[in-house]
Design a protein around this motif. Structure first.
Motif, mmCIF file in Angstrom:
data_model
loop_
_atom_site.group_PDB
_atom_site.id
_atom_site.type_symbol
_atom_site.label_atom_id
_atom_site.label_comp_id
_atom_site.label_asym_id
_atom_site.label_seq_id
_atom_site.Cartn_x
_atom_site.Cartn_y
_atom_site.Cartn_z
ATOM 1 N N LEU A 46 0.836 -1.207 0.000
ATOM 2 C CA LEU A 46 0.000 0.000 0.000
ATOM 3 C C LEU A 46 0.869 1.254 0.000
ATOM 4 O O LEU A 46 0.532 2.253 -0.651
ATOM 5 N N ARG A 47 1.986 1.227 0.732
ATOM 6 C CA ARG A 47 2.908 2.371 0.712
ATOM 7 C C ARG A 47 3.487 2.570 -0.684
ATOM 8 O O ARG A 47 3.637 3.707 -1.150
ATOM 9 N N GLU A 48 3.820 1.467 -1.350
ATOM 10 C CA GLU A 48 4.339 1.563 -2.713
ATOM 11 C C GLU A 48 3.292 2.161 -3.651
ATOM 12 O O GLU A 48 3.620 2.968 -4.526
ATOM 13 N N MET A 49 2.035 1.771 -3.467
ATOM 14 C CA MET A 49 0.966 2.295 -4.313
ATOM 15 C C MET A 49 0.792 3.794 -4.086
ATOM 16 O O MET A 49 0.614 4.558 -5.044
ATOM 17 N N ARG A 50 0.849 4.202 -2.832
ATOM 18 C CA ARG A 50 0.759 5.642 -2.554
ATOM 19 C C ARG A 50 1.957 6.376 -3.136
ATOM 20 O O ARG A 50 1.832 7.507 -3.623
ATOM 21 N N GLY A 51 3.119 5.728 -3.113
ATOM 22 C CA GLY A 51 4.305 6.331 -3.711
ATOM 23 C C GLY A 51 4.159 6.486 -5.218
ATOM 24 O O GLY A 51 4.736 7.412 -5.810
ATOM 25 N N ASP A 52 3.375 5.609 -5.841
ATOM 26 C CA ASP A 52 3.105 5.706 -7.275
ATOM 27 C C ASP A 52 1.885 6.577 -7.553
ATOM 28 O O ASP A 52 1.381 6.605 -8.681
ATOM 29 N N GLN A 53 1.413 7.264 -6.507
ATOM 30 C CA GLN A 53 0.275 8.189 -6.609
ATOM 31 C C GLN A 53 -0.994 7.487 -7.103
ATOM 32 O O GLN A 53 -1.787 8.055 -7.854
ATOM 33 N N GLY A 209 -0.440 6.911 -10.890
ATOM 34 C CA GLY A 209 -1.421 7.993 -10.918
ATOM 35 C C GLY A 209 -2.850 7.542 -11.139
ATOM 36 O O GLY A 209 -3.765 8.366 -11.193
ATOM 37 N N ALA A 210 -3.073 6.241 -11.276
ATOM 38 C CA ALA A 210 -4.422 5.731 -11.545
ATOM 39 C C ALA A 210 -5.290 5.789 -10.283
ATOM 40 O O ALA A 210 -4.792 5.981 -9.168
ATOM 41 N N THR A 211 -6.579 5.614 -10.494
ATOM 42 C CA THR A 211 -7.534 5.605 -9.392
ATOM 43 C C THR A 211 -8.376 4.327 -9.445
ATOM 44 O O THR A 211 -8.891 3.971 -10.509
ATOM 45 N N ILE A 212 -8.479 3.651 -8.315
ATOM 46 C CA ILE A 212 -9.364 2.489 -8.228
ATOM 47 C C ILE A 212 -10.779 3.030 -8.047
ATOM 48 O O ILE A 212 -11.121 3.586 -7.012
ATOM 49 N N LYS A 213 -11.615 2.878 -9.075
ATOM 50 C CA LYS A 213 -12.959 3.450 -9.042
ATOM 51 C C LYS A 213 -13.941 2.590 -8.257
ATOM 52 O O LYS A 213 -14.734 3.099 -7.479
ATOM 53 N N TRP A 214 -13.902 1.301 -8.498
ATOM 54 C CA TRP A 214 -14.792 0.392 -7.786
ATOM 55 C C TRP A 214 -14.308 -1.044 -7.940
ATOM 56 O O TRP A 214 -13.487 -1.341 -8.809
ATOM 57 N N THR A 215 -14.832 -1.906 -7.098
ATOM 58 C CA THR A 215 -14.572 -3.342 -7.214
ATOM 59 C C THR A 215 -15.889 -4.070 -6.992
ATOM 60 O O THR A 215 -16.788 -3.568 -6.298
#
Length: 274
Positions: A46-53, A209-215
């Motif tokens: 999760l930290r890596e994902m935040r680092g990748d914005q 920079g992507a956004t997870i919209k829904w699952t």
């Protein structure tokens, strides 16, 4: 009374009890270590994902369950379609394509209400009561209904209805339907929503920079063999590209955490417009 014998028995019981307690302690320690390792690894990803914005919503950690399902080829839809009226239809690869003689007028935001009676009428739509509206997969010009199974919703090209809208009128639809669904194995645990998103990232399937919209979790096709299809629980994850604004829908096997190939279904494809 043989006190010596009693002492020996108590000694044996005492030793066995200590061995049992020690074994239980080590097992619990191992489970706790594994859980801590999982938590640490998840936090690191999760930290890596935040680092990748990458923008990630709050993800559920509840474990679900599901089955391996199977369905063979069937003429059920073709047989039921013989009762259809006020439409011109044809079949291609077991998929029904219909154009309504009298288009159905719809008002803004009232599309699904206009179809409620249509789906309930077997002379308008075969097996209409077996489908559920899916807002996630619908767009402004088409309404997607997915087939309901006792085990869960089917998100697949082989079990859906797509209504086409033109000039605020429903003018046509296409439909597929599966029947005679059987379970192949006992119920198994599925991965959590959080594990599915982390697995998608670990497969390099989420751009910076992507956004997870829904699952959403539903059944989709795993493979076809000998005129039969196998379906499994699948996590569908919608990822919005930062630059283009397009939304890609990815699939993760909810049993194995493996990234599945892009769906061949137009409305569940790996690349759709936002």
């Amino acid at each position: 009374m043989d006190f010596k014998r009693i002492e020996v028995i108590f000694l044996i019981v005492f030793v066995c009890l200590n061995i049992f307690l020690f074994t239980s302690y080590k097992q619990n320690q191992h489970v706790e270590t594994v859980n801590n390792d999982d938590i640490s690894q998840s936090a690191m990803v999760l930290r890596e994902m935040r680092g990748d914005q990458i923008t990630v919503p709050t993800l559920a950690t509840k474990v679900g369950s599901g089955y391996y399902l199977s369905s063979g080829s069937s003429q059920a839809l073709q047989n039921a379609s013989q009762r259809l009226q006020n439409q011109r239809y044809s079949f291609t690869n077991n998929r029904l394509y219909s154009r309504l003689v009298h288009p159905i007028s719809v008002k803004n935001g009232k599309d699904t209400a206009a179809l409620k009676n249509v789906l309930a009428n077997p002379r308008m739509v075969a097996f209409g009561k077996h489908y559920r509206y899916s807002k996630l997969f619908s767009t402004a010009n088409r309404l997607v209904y997915t087939q309901k199974l006792p085990e869960g919703d089917l998100y697949d090209a082989q079990g859906e209805i797509i209504f086409q809208i033109s000039n605020k009128q429903i003018v046509s639809y296409e439909q597929s339907y599966i029947s005679k669904v059987t379970t192949l194995r006992e119920k198994e645990a599925t991965i959590t929503e959080k594990q599915a998103v982390l697995a998608l990232y670990s497969n390099n399937a989420i751009a910076n920079g992507a956004t997870i919209k829904w699952t959403t979790l539903g059944y989709s096709r795993l493979l076809d063999a000998n005129d039969s299809s196998v379906y499994i629980p699948t996590w569908f994850i919608a990822v919005e590209n930062k630059n283009s604004g397009n939304v890609q829908i990815k699939r993760i096997n909810a049993f194995s955490s493996v990234l599945m190939k892009a769906s061949d279904d137009a409305n569940l494809s790996s690349s759709t417009s936002n």
